[in-house]
Write an enzyme that holds these catalytic residues in place. Structure first.
Site, PDB file in Angstrom:
ATOM      1  N   GLY A 271     -12.337  -0.194   2.454  1.00 50.70           N
ATOM      2  CA  GLY A 271     -12.569  -1.545   3.314  1.00 50.70           C
ATOM      3  C   GLY A 271     -12.294  -2.709   2.229  1.00 50.70           C
ATOM      4  O   GLY A 271     -11.716  -2.562   1.088  1.00 50.70           O
TER       5      GLY A 271
ATOM      6  N   HIS B 195      -6.894  -5.770   2.187  1.00 50.38           N
ATOM      7  CA  HIS B 195      -5.815  -6.979   1.759  1.00 50.38           C
ATOM      8  C   HIS B 195      -4.720  -6.454   2.017  1.00 50.38           C
ATOM      9  O   HIS B 195      -4.379  -5.551   2.627  1.00 50.38           O
ATOM     10  CB  HIS B 195      -6.103  -7.272   0.109  1.00 50.38           C
ATOM     11  CG  HIS B 195      -5.842  -5.982  -0.750  1.00 50.38           C
ATOM     12  ND1 HIS B 195      -4.916  -5.044  -0.774  1.00 50.38           N
ATOM     13  CD2 HIS B 195      -6.971  -5.484  -1.610  1.00 50.38           C
ATOM     14  CE1 HIS B 195      -5.237  -4.112  -1.443  1.00 50.38           C
ATOM     15  NE2 HIS B 195      -6.122  -4.238  -2.319  1.00 50.38           N
TER      16      HIS B 195
ATOM     17  N   HIS C 272      -3.417  -2.771   1.488  1.00 52.47           N
ATOM     18  CA  HIS C 272      -3.904  -1.917   2.615  1.00 52.47           C
ATOM     19  C   HIS C 272      -3.238  -2.057   3.770  1.00 52.47           C
ATOM     20  O   HIS C 272      -2.721  -1.010   4.505  1.00 52.47           O
ATOM     21  CB  HIS C 272      -5.420  -2.076   2.991  1.00 52.47           C
ATOM     22  CG  HIS C 272      -6.285  -1.948   1.768  1.00 52.47           C
ATOM     23  ND1 HIS C 272      -7.022  -3.046   1.276  1.00 52.47           N
ATOM     24  CD2 HIS C 272      -6.865  -0.942   1.305  1.00 52.47           C
ATOM     25  CE1 HIS C 272      -7.719  -2.828   0.296  1.00 52.47           C
ATOM     26  NE2 HIS C 272      -7.801  -1.276   0.223  1.00 52.47           N
TER      27      HIS C 272
ATOM     28  N   GLN D  53      -4.300   8.772  -8.425  1.00 52.57           N
ATOM     29  CA  GLN D  53      -4.750   9.131  -7.197  1.00 52.57           C
ATOM     30  C   GLN D  53      -3.717   9.735  -6.295  1.00 52.57           C
ATOM     31  O   GLN D  53      -3.978  11.056  -5.617  1.00 52.57           O
ATOM     32  CB  GLN D  53      -5.470   8.129  -6.428  1.00 52.57           C
ATOM     33  CG  GLN D  53      -5.874   8.301  -5.011  1.00 52.57           C
ATOM     34  CD  GLN D  53      -6.752   7.181  -4.491  1.00 52.57           C
ATOM     35  OE1 GLN D  53      -8.015   7.026  -4.644  1.00 52.57           O
ATOM     36  NE2 GLN D  53      -6.139   6.340  -3.690  1.00 52.57           N
TER      37      GLN D  53
ATOM     38  N   SER E 202      -9.424  -5.112  -4.089  1.00 51.50           N
ATOM     39  CA  SER E 202     -10.557  -5.405  -3.629  1.00 51.50           C
ATOM     40  C   SER E 202     -11.568  -5.984  -4.842  1.00 51.50           C
ATOM     41  O   SER E 202     -12.300  -6.770  -4.769  1.00 51.50           O
ATOM     42  CB  SER E 202     -11.309  -4.507  -2.840  1.00 51.50           C
ATOM     43  OG  SER E 202     -10.850  -3.716  -1.881  1.00 51.50           O
TER      44      SER E 202
HETATM   45  P1  AMP Z   1      -9.031   1.510  -1.739  1.00 48.45           P
HETATM   46  O1  AMP Z   1      -9.562   0.746  -0.478  1.00 48.45           O
HETATM   47  O2  AMP Z   1      -9.171   0.753  -3.045  1.00 48.45           O
HETATM   48  O3  AMP Z   1      -9.759   2.783  -1.870  1.00 48.45           O
HETATM   49  O4  AMP Z   1      -7.476   1.660  -1.546  1.00 48.45           O
HETATM   50  C1  AMP Z   1      -7.131   2.360  -0.052  1.00 48.45           C
HETATM   51  C2  AMP Z   1      -5.689   2.590  -0.270  1.00 48.45           C
HETATM   52  O5  AMP Z   1      -4.790   1.359  -0.547  1.00 48.45           O
HETATM   53  C3  AMP Z   1      -5.358   3.406  -1.536  1.00 48.45           C
HETATM   54  O6  AMP Z   1      -4.177   4.304  -1.149  1.00 48.45           O
HETATM   55  C4  AMP Z   1      -4.904   2.369  -2.506  1.00 48.45           C
HETATM   56  O7  AMP Z   1      -3.973   3.063  -3.560  1.00 48.45           O
HETATM   57  C5  AMP Z   1      -3.983   1.499  -1.652  1.00 48.45           C
HETATM   58  N1  AMP Z   1      -3.972   0.134  -2.265  1.00 48.45           N
HETATM   59  C6  AMP Z   1      -4.721  -0.635  -2.989  1.00 48.45           C
HETATM   60  N2  AMP Z   1      -4.264  -1.700  -3.543  1.00 48.45           N
HETATM   61  C7  AMP Z   1      -3.009  -1.774  -3.359  1.00 48.45           C
HETATM   62  C8  AMP Z   1      -1.958  -2.431  -3.601  1.00 48.45           C
HETATM   63  N3  AMP Z   1      -2.226  -3.549  -4.091  1.00 48.45           N
HETATM   64  N4  AMP Z   1      -0.696  -2.365  -3.019  1.00 48.45           N
HETATM   65  C9  AMP Z   1      -0.562  -0.876  -2.352  1.00 48.45           C
HETATM   66  N5  AMP Z   1      -1.473  -0.024  -2.140  1.00 48.45           N
HETATM   67  C10 AMP Z   1      -2.985  -0.448  -2.503  1.00 48.45           C
END
Ligand code: AMP
Length: 277
Positions: free
Chosen positions: A28, A31, A34, A150, A183
């Site tokens: 969540g 941005h 996501h 990851q 985030s």
């Molecule tokens: P998170 O909410 O941080 O767990 O991220 C959810 C998904 O969005 C994960 O697969 C992250 O790798 C991806 N993500 C987060 N930031 C970015 C970004 N700047 N560019 C591309 N994917 C992202």
């Protein structure tokens, strides 16, 4: 767009979605990084499912689980605007029922880099991803290159435990000044936000050097050390030049590699990476 908060609701809404189904798991506070993953899923699948769950299992005891930014109403609006069909917003008990005790162990690949600084992190990630995969049963699942380790861990999870799911990795989405969207960027003060440019700037310099023919991993790591060292607000946690599949550290970049770094700026810990192919 349907919103499910319980496993029963998820199963009901999921059951009638046409396949193939693309799945975008998130914590969540969305941005454009996501949403770019949701758009990728939208073009390649008949249905798109998102999830929003701040997973306690992947946070260490001294990490920011309680403080992690949350704005579910805005998140749901953004997902609906992006054309997502179903969002799973479980509470903790929907994912980890009372008495929960079975977890996924990812082995040594989860103990280096981010795993060395965050013990237990990737076991927590793999466990929640496995649960979400079993609940959502997607055709494809979308992860961001921003979290390079990851991506490696999830691909390995899918192979090792035979999930019939294709993992798609989307490129890192950046601000115009190069800073990767995260985030956690909301934690940064305005001077810290400027200092955060040092991460992507150092990776661009590594890329230039690599494109100019440099293959010595010690030299390439040194570029990052020097540039982060020159930024007084930034403290380097690690820099790595590693095999893109095994994450073994390289002495020479003679195969697909990933350069990754983690940096502390004030109270905030930021990561970034660049693929060298
Ligand atoms: P998170 O909410 O941080 O767990 O991220 C959810 C998904 O969005 C994960 O697969 C992250 O790798 C991806 N993500 C987060 N930031 C970015 C970004 N700047 N560019 C591309 N994917 C992202």
């Amino acid at each position: 767009m349907n919103v499910a908060t319980t496993v029963a609701e998820l199963r009901r809404f999921r059951g009638v979605l046409p396949e193939p189904i693309g799945f975008v798991p998130t914590m969540g506070y969305l941005h454009d990084g996501h949403l770019a993953l949701a758009r990728l899923a939208r073009v390649a699948n008949r249905s798109v499912v998102g999830s929003i769950f701040v997973n306690p299992l992947q946070f260490g005891p001294r990490e920011d689980f309680a403080a992690y930014p949350r704005d579910p109403e805005r998140d749901l609006r953004l997902l609906e605007e992006t054309g997502v069909d179903l969002v799973f917003v479980p509470d903790g008990a929907a994912i980890y029922p009372a008495g929960f005790s079975s977890t996924v162990a990812v082995g040594p690949i989860g103990e280096r880099l981010e795993g060395a600084s965050r013990p237990g992190h990737f076991g927590g990630v793999a466990t929640v991803v496995a649960i979400l995969f079993n609940l959502v049963q997607p055709t494809r699942a979308y992860f961001g290159q921003k979290d390079a380790q990851q991506c490696v861990v999830v691909k390995k999870l899918v192979r090792d435990l035979a999930f019939p799911i294709e993992i798609v990795v989307g490129p890192t989405v950046r601000e115009p000044d190069g800073v990767a969207l995260s985030s956690r960027n909301v934690y940064l003060s305005s001077t810290e936000r400027i200092a955060a440019r040092a991460l992507s700037a150092s990776l661009r310099k590594v890329r230039q050097s690599y494109d100019g023919g440099e293959r010595d991993a010690v030299v390439l790591r040194g570029i990052v050390r020097a540039m982060i060292g020159a930024e007084s607000l930034a403290e380097l946690d690690y820099v790595s030049v590693a095999d893109a599949v095994t994450l073994d550290e390289l002495t020479s970049v003679d195969r697909p590699a990933v350069v990754s770094l983690a940096v502390r700026i004030g109270r905030t810990r930021l990561i970034d990476n660049e693929n060298l192919l």
